[in-house]
Design a protein around this motif. Sequence first.
Motif, mmCIF file in Angstrom:
data_model
loop_
_atom_site.group_PDB
_atom_site.id
_atom_site.type_symbol
_atom_site.label_atom_id
_atom_site.label_comp_id
_atom_site.label_asym_id
_atom_site.label_seq_id
_atom_site.Cartn_x
_atom_site.Cartn_y
_atom_site.Cartn_z
ATOM 1 N N UNK A 1 0.843 -1.203 0.000
ATOM 2 C CA UNK A 1 0.000 0.000 0.000
ATOM 3 C C UNK A 1 0.878 1.254 0.000
ATOM 4 N N UNK A 2 0.481 2.198 -0.849
ATOM 5 C CA UNK A 2 1.353 3.357 -1.075
ATOM 6 C C UNK A 2 0.608 4.670 -0.841
ATOM 7 N N UNK A 3 0.718 5.225 0.382
ATOM 8 C CA UNK A 3 -0.017 6.456 0.699
ATOM 9 C C UNK A 3 0.429 7.660 -0.136
ATOM 10 N N UNK A 4 1.596 7.587 -0.748
ATOM 11 C CA UNK A 4 2.055 8.717 -1.569
ATOM 12 C C UNK A 4 1.142 8.971 -2.765
ATOM 13 N N UNK A 5 0.342 7.983 -3.149
ATOM 14 C CA UNK A 5 -0.520 8.156 -4.323
ATOM 15 C C UNK A 5 -1.855 8.828 -3.984
ATOM 16 N N UNK A 6 -2.161 8.937 -2.691
ATOM 17 C CA UNK A 6 -3.488 9.441 -2.282
ATOM 18 C C UNK A 6 -3.811 10.826 -2.855
ATOM 19 N N UNK A 7 -2.874 11.771 -2.844
ATOM 20 C CA UNK A 7 -3.214 13.105 -3.376
ATOM 21 C C UNK A 7 -3.581 13.107 -4.859
ATOM 22 N N UNK A 8 -3.248 12.036 -5.560
ATOM 23 C CA UNK A 8 -3.546 11.972 -7.001
ATOM 24 C C UNK A 8 -4.929 11.378 -7.269
ATOM 25 N N UNK A 9 -5.637 10.988 -6.196
ATOM 26 C CA UNK A 9 -6.933 10.308 -6.361
ATOM 27 C C UNK A 9 -8.081 11.086 -5.720
ATOM 28 N N UNK B 1 5.346 10.456 -15.029
ATOM 29 C CA UNK B 1 4.349 11.491 -14.744
ATOM 30 C C UNK B 1 2.942 10.932 -14.927
ATOM 31 N N UNK B 2 2.820 10.009 -15.867
ATOM 32 C CA UNK B 2 1.516 9.423 -16.164
ATOM 33 C C UNK B 2 0.903 8.710 -14.970
ATOM 34 N N UNK B 3 1.721 8.135 -14.096
ATOM 35 C CA UNK B 3 1.152 7.421 -12.951
ATOM 36 C C UNK B 3 0.581 8.369 -11.908
ATOM 37 N N UNK B 4 0.798 9.670 -12.096
ATOM 38 C CA UNK B 4 0.146 10.636 -11.204
ATOM 39 C C UNK B 4 -1.260 10.977 -11.692
ATOM 40 N N UNK B 5 -1.616 10.483 -12.886
ATOM 41 C CA UNK B 5 -3.001 10.620 -13.348
ATOM 42 C C UNK B 5 -3.795 9.454 -12.771
ATOM 43 N N UNK B 6 -5.121 9.607 -12.653
ATOM 44 C CA UNK B 6 -5.834 8.675 -11.786
ATOM 45 C C UNK B 6 -5.969 7.252 -12.323
ATOM 46 N N UNK B 7 -5.806 7.039 -13.625
ATOM 47 C CA UNK B 7 -5.753 5.634 -14.049
ATOM 48 C C UNK B 7 -4.541 4.957 -13.416
ATOM 49 N N UNK C 1 -2.538 6.050 -10.859
ATOM 50 C CA UNK C 1 -2.467 6.051 -9.393
ATOM 51 C C UNK C 1 -3.444 5.071 -8.764
ATOM 52 N N UNK C 2 -4.583 4.830 -9.434
ATOM 53 C CA UNK C 2 -5.539 3.853 -8.915
ATOM 54 C C UNK C 2 -4.994 2.431 -8.942
ATOM 55 N N UNK C 3 -3.990 2.186 -9.784
ATOM 56 C CA UNK C 3 -3.273 0.908 -9.742
ATOM 57 C C UNK C 3 -2.136 0.968 -8.729
ATOM 58 N N UNK C 4 -1.395 2.063 -8.752
ATOM 59 C CA UNK C 4 -0.184 2.164 -7.928
ATOM 60 C C UNK C 4 -0.482 2.229 -6.436
ATOM 61 N N UNK D 1 -2.117 0.297 -4.615
ATOM 62 C CA UNK D 1 -2.002 -1.020 -3.962
ATOM 63 C C UNK D 1 -0.565 -1.537 -3.950
ATOM 64 N N UNK D 2 0.321 -0.906 -4.727
ATOM 65 C CA UNK D 2 1.696 -1.397 -4.827
ATOM 66 C C UNK D 2 1.746 -2.819 -5.368
ATOM 67 N N UNK D 3 2.893 -3.451 -5.237
ATOM 68 C CA UNK D 3 3.055 -4.862 -5.603
ATOM 69 C C UNK D 3 2.647 -5.167 -7.033
ATOM 70 N N UNK D 4 1.907 -6.259 -7.213
ATOM 71 C CA UNK D 4 1.525 -6.695 -8.558
ATOM 72 C C UNK D 4 0.727 -5.639 -9.316
ATOM 73 N N UNK D 5 -0.001 -4.828 -8.574
ATOM 74 C CA UNK D 5 -0.864 -3.833 -9.205
ATOM 75 C C UNK D 5 -0.080 -2.747 -9.936
ATOM 76 N N UNK D 6 1.194 -2.586 -9.588
ATOM 77 C CA UNK D 6 2.008 -1.551 -10.234
ATOM 78 C C UNK D 6 2.661 -2.074 -11.509
ATOM 79 N N UNK D 7 2.337 -3.280 -11.872
ATOM 80 C CA UNK D 7 2.938 -3.888 -13.049
ATOM 81 C C UNK D 7 2.121 -3.491 -14.272
#
Length: 358
Positions: free
Chosen positions: A216-224, A255-261, A263-266, A268-274
């Motif tokens: 779990x990656x709290x750093x992504x919360x501001x992007x969602x 930069x693209x992972x800061x967009x909500x598609x 970040x909504x994967x990132x 959860x971290x782990x497999x979801x970031x693949x």
Amino acid sequence: MRFLTIVAVLAGLATAVPTPAAETTTAKSCSAVCKNPRVRKEWRSLSISERKQYLNAVVCMTKKPSKAPANLTLGVVSRFDDFNAVHIMSSDGLVQGTGGVHMVGFFLAWHRLFTWSYETALRDECGYTGAQPYWDWRIDADSGVPMAEWEIYNPSHGFGGNGDFVLEQNVTASWPYLAGQTGGGCVNDGPFKDTVMNVGPGSTLTHNPHCLRRGLNPDTIPWLTSARVAIAQAKADFLSYDAAVQGAQDMNPADGIQLFHGSGHYIHGGDSTDFISSSTEPIFYLHHAFLDKLYWEWQMMNPTVRLSEIGGVRIPFHPDSGPVALTDILDMKFAYKSGVEIKKVMNIRNGELCYTYQ
Ligand SMILES: [Cu+2]
């Protein structure tokens, strides 16, 4: 940088993949709006017993035998693996330069049909009587509640929580890499604690049994947050909307992972970031159902135009490979079926689809 390598590889390759369909000779008149739409609801608006029914159906998918054709010699074992494999096969062209279903104009259409295919399998093959739930992550992101307490990660009526902490965080083919994961190892509670995933990470389609990993990656919360979503929902045309959801063609993926598609994967971290096998994470389908709900709401702001508005490239980073047309074909392979024209998925209550959002 891996991104630059990929761009270099892409640049050297001829255009190929997504199939522009043969022109249909007769313009088919609109079929009637479907009669009994599946009603998709937000995860928290399902009762606890409805949530458990959904989770049981997903667990059932991880136990039902694969339907992939034997001649493909894939490492898939379960129906859940089938969907993961189709997502992998449909995505790894981004790395190999032959195409893929991300960073292309049919990204939203493809994932709309993919989510429908999964929902259909849950119902037809695992006895699920509900509709695909969605996860409105804005509620959590806006709330300030710590991630460990989020309902989606509940161990008894949710998807289970964080993975074990591992020192080497980037254990999957995570790309682009994002620091800040708090776990990274095997999920150790909830319904998928003992689930064996047989394909992935990355483009791995040979038999590779492994656990479901999260960090779990709290750093992504501001992007969602709601504020982030509002920026996309205000876009005036399809290409601007698509770019606000998944990233523009000239955007660096980091930069693209800061967009909500992304970040909504990132989150959860782990497999979801693949990028290729993010579909190893069962919450994938709740995230994509929510993206689809937002896309549908955007379409409904101007249905006359937006129910038939499509465009963009067919091959990532190839400006000359478009524009995507309504007659292009979406291929779900052995997850569902092949040969569905994009125009059949532009309206969620018409053509190939029959569902609505609550
Ligand atoms: Cu995808």
